[in-house]
Design an enzyme around this catalytic site. Structure first.
Site, PDB file in Angstrom:
ATOM      1  N   ASP A  15     -39.187 -27.996   1.069  1.00 24.04           N
ATOM      2  CA  ASP A  15     -40.609 -27.919   0.735  1.00 24.04           C
ATOM      3  C   ASP A  15     -41.005 -26.536   0.248  1.00 24.04           C
ATOM      4  O   ASP A  15     -41.721 -26.405  -0.744  1.00 24.04           O
ATOM      5  CB  ASP A  15     -41.464 -28.304   1.955  1.00 24.04           C
ATOM      6  N   ARG A  95     -47.623 -19.082  14.709  1.00 21.17           N
ATOM      7  CA  ARG A  95     -48.440 -19.104  13.477  1.00 21.17           C
ATOM      8  C   ARG A  95     -49.317 -17.876  13.285  1.00 21.17           C
ATOM      9  O   ARG A  95     -49.378 -17.344  12.167  1.00 21.17           O
ATOM     10  CB  ARG A  95     -49.300 -20.373  13.413  1.00 21.17           C
ATOM     11  N   ASP A 124     -51.273 -26.714  12.073  1.00 19.92           N
ATOM     12  CA  ASP A 124     -50.767 -25.441  11.557  1.00 19.92           C
ATOM     13  C   ASP A 124     -51.582 -24.891  10.391  1.00 19.92           C
ATOM     14  O   ASP A 124     -51.766 -23.683  10.266  1.00 19.92           O
ATOM     15  CB  ASP A 124     -49.288 -25.574  11.170  1.00 19.92           C
ATOM     16  N   SER A 180     -38.948 -33.829  11.323  1.00 15.43           N
ATOM     17  CA  SER A 180     -39.692 -32.637  10.942  1.00 15.43           C
ATOM     18  C   SER A 180     -39.620 -31.687  12.127  1.00 15.43           C
ATOM     19  O   SER A 180     -40.140 -31.971  13.199  1.00 15.43           O
ATOM     20  CB  SER A 180     -41.144 -33.014  10.640  1.00 15.43           C
TER      21      SER A 180
HETATM   22  N1  ARG Z   1     -47.612 -30.270  17.504  1.00 15.38           N
HETATM   23  C1  ARG Z   1     -47.153 -28.926  17.583  1.00 15.38           C
HETATM   24  C2  ARG Z   1     -48.274 -27.964  17.346  1.00 15.38           C
HETATM   25  O1  ARG Z   1     -49.240 -28.318  16.736  1.00 15.38           O
HETATM   26  C3  ARG Z   1     -45.955 -28.659  16.718  1.00 15.38           C
HETATM   27  C4  ARG Z   1     -46.120 -28.811  15.239  1.00 15.38           C
HETATM   28  C5  ARG Z   1     -44.842 -28.377  14.587  1.00 15.38           C
HETATM   29  N2  ARG Z   1     -44.601 -28.869  13.276  1.00 15.38           N
HETATM   30  C6  ARG Z   1     -43.561 -29.652  12.916  1.00 15.38           C
HETATM   31  N3  ARG Z   1     -43.336 -29.817  11.657  1.00 15.38           N
HETATM   32  N4  ARG Z   1     -42.769 -30.227  13.766  1.00 15.38           N
HETATM   33  O2  ARG Z   1     -48.199 -26.842  17.775  1.00 15.38           O
END
Ligand code: ARG
Length: 407
Positions: A15, A95, A124, A180
């Protein structure tokens, strides 16, 4: 005239490689990629070559592991940060630091935009955008580009786009599940594929940090973790850096199957999603620090801390890292942990992490007071006087307002 520059958060995956091309084509900007190493994260090897192949004019690779652990992970640990009681917030803590580095890099290379690979459905994007906008509020405005939120391509269209752009894609067998995954030193989040059926047990191939129980050692192991003011500093008496300590515990606890989380989670954007996490070190360290606190903090300190923990956890999850309130709560946590110094012994066995011992020079546990032996130091006579006063209000109310002995 030279084109404007955009700094793209770059993992090296498909990506973000497509994004590198897409930004040049759709925004007519030069792309500088920024790969931040949060530990166990993107495959750093070959990342510069892949960025160059996609036409990036410059590619930065920054090792921010120490900063991540000391400024984000350990403050989170001290605050008891556990979203909905189970998720150690690994992605959510990473993040804001990535947002910070994007802004730093943009200022450094004179970019007018930054970009990240988040889609429009997750948390995110909020963490990135809110972090970037808050940090950039001081200087020239920074535009935010989010290709995967904007391009509207399906997975197959993405592949086609990549082929047309001459990008090499890793071939994945059609029978292979492609989850993912977002990972850093503090844990990995696994989503998608069969996990989207909340009734199905997670397939074994979803996990890579923790062993399944049937493969874990039959014998338990014990590990002693040393803390100083709420920060883990040693394992079995040997001083370690934060990064080392977390890596060691991830291995040890993962080997014993500790740290698998399966959770239906409330996303900020209103969606419930099935999330699977592997956070071995986080599970161990949270249990250990909690155990130490029970010895070194007063009951009221523990209660206030727990209340603030819940607020803090939601704030981290919701992308409110760079706020005064988050800083205020962090200051309380630092102060509350003034005496969280000592050792905790945990036993790891077949997926469980059990605290079996704790000690601290500041422990409020007083053997002479607590012992059941008759030579204790507790004033038993004083207890009856205490209860007399303590029950006074209830007795008065009962006499005046309750008309029978039975309610
Ligand atoms: N649900 C978690 C959060 O919002 C993890 C998100 C991570 N992204 C992924 N592509 N697995 O912090």
């Amino acid at each position: 005239m030279a084109r404007e520059k955009c700094v793209l958060a770059y993992s090296g995956g498909m990506d973000s490689t497509i994004s590198t091309v897409w930004i040049q084509e759709n925004y007519n900007m030069d792309v500088v990629t920024l790969t931040v190493d949060l530990g166990a994260g993107p495959e750093i090897v070959g990342v510069k070559e892949r960025a160059a192949q996609a036409g990036a004019i410059q590619s930065l690779v920054w090792d921010v592991r120490d900063e991540f652990v000391n400024e984000y992970v350990f403050p989170g640990l001290k605050a008891g940060a556990m979203y909905e009681g189970v998720y150690a917030l690994s992605t959510a803590l990473g993040r804001p630091l990535m947002a910070k580095k994007l802004v730093e890099a943009a200022r450094e290379v004179g970019a007018t935009a930054v970009a990240h690979g988040c889609t429009g459905k997750g948390n995110d994007q909020v963490r990135f955008d809110a972090g970037i906008m808050t940090l950039a509020a001081h200087g020239d405005p920074l535009k935010i580009v989010a290709p995967a939120r904007e391009w509207g391509m399906t997975r197959d269209e993405e592949k086609l786009y990549a082929q047309k752009a001459g990008l090499e894609l890793r071939e994945v067998g059609s029978d292979q599940r492609v989850y993912s995954i977002d990972r850093n030193l503090w844990g990995q989040a696994i989503e998608g594929e069969d996990l989207e059926d909340t009734w199905e047990a997670p397939p074994e191939d979803a996990f890579s940090w923790t062993r399944q129980i049937s493969d874990t050692p039959d014998e338990p192991i014990e590990v002693s973790i040393g803390f100083e003011k709420g920060v883990p500093v040693s394992i079995d008496g040997t001083l370690k850096s934060g990064v080392e300590l977390i890596a060691i515990l991830n291995d040890l606890a993962g080997e014993h199957g500790v740290g698998r989380i399966d959770h239906v989670e409330n996303r900020l954007v209103g969606i419930k999603s099935r999330e699977v996490y592997e956070t071995p070190a986080a599970v161990v360290l949270n249990a250990a620090l909690k155990a130490l606190e029970t010895s070194t903090m007063s009951r009221e300190q523990q209660r206030v801390k727990d209340n603030l923990s819940a607020i803090y956890s939601d704030m981290v999850y919701d992308g409110r890292w760079f706020t005064e309130l988050r800083t205020n709560i962090a200051a309380f946590m630092d102060s509350a942990h003034e005496f969280s110094t000592g050792d905790v012994r945990v036993r790891l066995h077949k997926g469980s992490c059990i605290v079996v011992g704790r000690r601290s020079p500041f422990s409020l546990y007083d053997f002479d007071l607590a012992t059941y032996s008759t030579t204790d130091a507790f004033d038993h006579e004083a207890a009856t006087g205490f209860i007399d006063i303590y029950s006074l209000a209830a007795r008065t109310q009962s006499r005046k307002q309750t008309h029978s002995e039975r309610r």
